[in-house]
Design a protein around this motif. Structure first.
Motif, PDB file in Angstrom:
ATOM      1  N   ASP A 158      88.692  98.531  60.728  1.00  0.00           N
ATOM      2  CA  ASP A 158      88.174  99.727  61.684  1.00  0.00           C
ATOM      3  C   ASP A 158      87.456 100.649  60.796  1.00  0.00           C
ATOM      4  N   ARG A 159      88.193 101.023  59.534  1.00  0.00           N
ATOM      5  CA  ARG A 159      87.757 101.924  58.613  1.00  0.00           C
ATOM      6  C   ARG A 159      86.445 101.432  58.067  1.00  0.00           C
ATOM      7  N   TYR A 160      86.365 100.005  57.694  1.00  0.00           N
ATOM      8  CA  TYR A 160      85.204  99.400  57.143  1.00  0.00           C
ATOM      9  C   TYR A 160      84.059  99.575  58.195  1.00  0.00           C
ATOM     10  N   ASN A 161      84.296  99.322  59.408  1.00  0.00           N
ATOM     11  CA  ASN A 161      83.322  99.159  60.511  1.00  0.00           C
ATOM     12  C   ASN A 161      82.623 100.683  60.757  1.00  0.00           C
ATOM     13  N   THR A 162      83.324 101.788  60.388  1.00  0.00           N
ATOM     14  CA  THR A 162      83.106 103.178  60.597  1.00  0.00           C
ATOM     15  C   THR A 162      82.559 103.757  59.702  1.00  0.00           C
ATOM     16  N   GLY A 163      82.617 102.949  58.268  1.00  0.00           N
ATOM     17  CA  GLY A 163      82.196 103.702  57.060  1.00  0.00           C
ATOM     18  C   GLY A 163      83.064 104.790  56.381  1.00  0.00           C
ATOM     19  N   ASN A 164      84.544 104.766  57.210  1.00  0.00           N
ATOM     20  CA  ASN A 164      85.269 106.059  56.792  1.00  0.00           C
ATOM     21  C   ASN A 164      86.342 105.279  55.530  1.00  0.00           C
ATOM     22  N   TYR A 165      85.837 105.295  54.362  1.00  0.00           N
ATOM     23  CA  TYR A 165      86.451 105.007  53.064  1.00  0.00           C
ATOM     24  C   TYR A 165      85.733 105.580  51.689  1.00  0.00           C
ATOM     25  N   MET A 166      86.333 105.374  50.806  1.00  0.00           N
ATOM     26  CA  MET A 166      85.805 105.740  49.504  1.00  0.00           C
ATOM     27  C   MET A 166      85.641 104.291  48.646  1.00  0.00           C
ATOM     28  N   ILE A 167      86.491 103.606  48.586  1.00  0.00           N
ATOM     29  CA  ILE A 167      86.640 102.388  48.039  1.00  0.00           C
ATOM     30  C   ILE A 167      87.528 101.291  48.958  1.00  0.00           C
ATOM     31  N   GLU A 168      86.987 100.137  49.060  1.00  0.00           N
ATOM     32  CA  GLU A 168      87.844  99.016  49.724  1.00  0.00           C
ATOM     33  C   GLU A 168      87.871  97.946  48.976  1.00  0.00           C
ATOM     34  N   ALA A 169      88.962  97.131  48.801  1.00  0.00           N
ATOM     35  CA  ALA A 169      89.195  95.924  48.461  1.00  0.00           C
ATOM     36  C   ALA A 169      88.814  94.929  49.488  1.00  0.00           C
ATOM     37  N   PHE A 170      87.783  94.411  49.479  1.00  0.00           N
ATOM     38  CA  PHE A 170      87.195  93.728  50.810  1.00  0.00           C
ATOM     39  C   PHE A 170      86.585  92.282  50.513  1.00  0.00           C
ATOM     40  N   SER A 171      86.807  91.590  51.311  1.00  0.00           N
ATOM     41  CA  SER A 171      86.360  90.162  51.088  1.00  0.00           C
ATOM     42  C   SER A 171      85.489  89.746  52.344  1.00  0.00           C
ATOM     43  N   TYR A 172      84.180  89.218  51.863  1.00  0.00           N
ATOM     44  CA  TYR A 172      83.087  88.644  52.793  1.00  0.00           C
ATOM     45  C   TYR A 172      83.442  87.203  53.282  1.00  0.00           C
ATOM     46  N   SER A 173      83.358  86.876  54.424  1.00  0.00           N
ATOM     47  CA  SER A 173      83.334  85.449  54.907  1.00  0.00           C
ATOM     48  C   SER A 173      82.038  84.751  54.400  1.00  0.00           C
TER      49      SER A 173
END
Lengths: 261, 314
Positions: free
Chosen positions: A151-166
């Motif tokens: 949800d934070r990713y989708n709303t852009g509400n973060y500084m840094i995210e450890a994130f994986s793309y399918s």
């Protein structure tokens, strides 16, 4: 069958089985919020990229089976060429210089991550935190459940995210996942107009040479702009009977190229 | 008696309505929704909106609640958003697993802890009393997940006596199924014995100080007869209340123990549903837990007169 990491060595000892290791188009990364007051400074983002020892980080996360890849193009793609192999240089001294130039004064940076078993986001965050702290960055980790992080990713509400793309088999679609205007799609990570133009062009171009040029340019641009830091592609393993050859780990079922020895 | 049961059931209705409304609203206040999770990083705003529409999540929250509540009255808890399974059969299947563990653990804990607590109180301030209370406090202090991991390490990994991971239903294979239940039951048993033992000891101590116990002893009754006839029956009430509370609480799902031992019980179903933002399953589970809690406590209350005739008289 796909093999979970803890079982690989056990299955290797079975004389009737072969365990194949390979990489998939899944891309693990740190995404940086370029609209954040701190992270909008490209020097700070470049410092973050220079402070990571990608070889060590990926070896630790993948038990020595994976290889660093800082490109939006995945390693087994036909478009993964000499340009894509040139990633960020690990240079702590340069990272410290860039932090000085950025005017960084110890403001806290927060990595959002999660503890899903299927993704190495938490381990990646912990290793990166140590490396960033080693060059003088004040980095904290905030562990969320996956739904909240998404949800934070989708709303852009973060500084840094450890994130994986399918997985996206076409690198153009891989770029489309990250590139776009944040005003209309806050989930987009990279809103550089040149990147948007390159992605649109990649979608419309069919000639492989022309596409290679586009992906090369996009790769060089992402290393300069650092809207995100790709670290590596997912490592996966399959175990199969020795009476079969040609089975390779892949993000989709293998429909051809498999047969008897 | 029937009137008492009816009154108790009627007074539970407002509680269950409050549970239903609170769960319905709170789960929707948590960031993230099923549509986002199902689409993952594919989630462009148009796709999310389309899926939310398909799932009925874009309707007014009062309409959503009204529809859900209407179905609940027909004993239809809906379908899981993620697996499309009907919620009520799913809950009942998982509940059956939790029940096996919880009932066995609470029964064994009661059989061990209540006599032990009574004995410790009878030997108040002796070495036996101190050792019993210390052991109970120790088990009560250790979190169940840690106790479970220690048991896994000892009985599963080091000694290899019991299976470490997985689950076999007792219905499929009673012997193997029982092996899979030993460690979860033992974990709960050790933990819950602590509180039961302390309660039994405290209530027995109170009763032992009363005049009629002194009178019974003065009559020349043996200590065993005093404890059995005069002390235990009067001291058992608080322990029985605690058993009811424990059952109600544990039947709601022992999520931590079920997660440590990979047991597919109700608690794990609820946790998985929360992570997946599977609203119908979450709402169904919590409503079911509320009903189970009310019913268990009703049964406990109905059993009081067996131990204390004064309750029946009142």
């Amino acid at each position: 069958m796909a093999v979970p990491q803890p079982l690989r060595e056990e299955l290797r000892r079975d004389p009737n089985l072969v365990v194949e290791i390979g990489t998939e188009p899944v891309r693990h990364s740190f995404i940086l919020q370029t609209r954040n007051p701190l992270l909008k400074n490209v020097k700070l983002r470049q410092a973050l990229a220079a402070a990571i020892d990608y070889k060590s980080l990926v070896e630790e996360i993948t038990n020595g089976l994976g290889h660093a890849n800082n490109s939006p193009v995945y390693q087994t793609s036909r478009y993964y060429g000499p340009v894509e192999k040139q990633g960020f240089a690990y240079d702590p001294a340069q990272a410290r210089r860039l932090l000085q130039e950025a005017g960084y004064k110890g403001e806290p940076l927060v990595i959002l991550t999660n503890k899903r078993d299927s993704m190495p986001n938490y381990s990646a965050a912990v290793f990166a935190q140590q490396m960033w702290q080693a060059v003088g960055l004040n980095v904290q980790i905030n562990v969320l459940d996956w739904a909240t992080q998404l949800d934070r990713y989708n709303t852009g509400n973060y500084m840094i995210e450890a994130f994986s793309y399918s997985s996206r088999f076409d690198p153009a679609l891989g770029l489309e996942q990250i590139v776009g205007p944040k005003d209309t799609q806050p989930r987009k990570v990279w809103e550089n107009p040149r990147a948007i133009a390159l992605t649109t062009k990649a979608m419309q171009t069919t000639d492989p040479r022309a596409r290679q040029e586009i992906f090369d340019t996009a790769h060089k641009l992402i290393l300069e702009d650092v809207p995100m830091i790709f670290t590596h592609n997912a490592v996966s393993a399959v175990a199969h009977n020795k009476r079969v050859v040609g089975v390779r780990p892949w993000a989709a079922p293998t429909f051809w190229g498999v047969g008897k020895p | 008696m029937l009137r008492f049961i009816l009154i108790r059931l009627l007074t539970a209705i407002p509680t269950l309505i409050i549970v239903a409304v609170t769960v319905f609203v709170l789960i929707r206040l948590i960031p993230g929704d099923p549509a986002q999770l199902m689409l993952g990083d594919l989630a462009d705003p148009v796709s999310i909106a389309a899926l939310r529409h398909q799932l009925g999540l874009d309707r007014d929250i009062f309409v959503q609640f009204g529809l859900w509540a209407g179905h609940v009255l027909e004993l239809d808890l809906g379908r899981s958003i993620t697996t499309q399974q009907e919620v009520l059969p799913l809950i009942l299947t998982r509940f059956a697993v939790s029940v096996q563990i919880v009932l066995t653990a609470v029964l064994l804990a009661s059989l061990i802890a209540i006599p032990a607590g009574t004995f410790a109180a009878w030997r108040h301030n002796s070495r036996v009393d101190v050792a019993t209370v210390a052991t109970a406090t120790l088990f009560l202090s250790i979190p169940t997940f840690w106790l479970g991991l220690l048991l896994l390490l000892l009985l599963g990994v080091k000694l290899g006596w019991l299976p470490v991971v997985g689950y076999v239903s007792i219905a499929d294979n009673p012997l193997v199924g029982a092996l899979y239940l030993i460690m979860p039951v033992l974990t709960l048993l050790l933990h819950e014995s602590g509180s039961l033992l302390r309660m039994a000891r405290a209530s027995t101590l109170e009763v032992l100080r009363l005049d009629y116990v002194t009178h019974a002893r003065a009559k020349g009754l043996s200590e065993f007869a005093v404890l059995r006839r005069h002390v235990f029956k009067n001291a058992f009430g608080p322990s029985w209340t605690l058993i009811g509370l424990l059952l109600g609480h544990l039947l709601g799902g022992v999520a931590v123990v079920e997660t440590v031992f990979t047991v597919p019980g109700l608690g794990r179903l609820l946790v998985e549903a929360i992570f997946a933002r599977d609203y119908p399953v979450i709402q169904g589970c919590l409503l079911f837990v509320g009903v189970a809690y009310v019913l268990v406590n009703l049964v406990v209350d109905l059993c009081y007169p067996i131990f204390d005739p004064r309750v029946a008289a009142s």
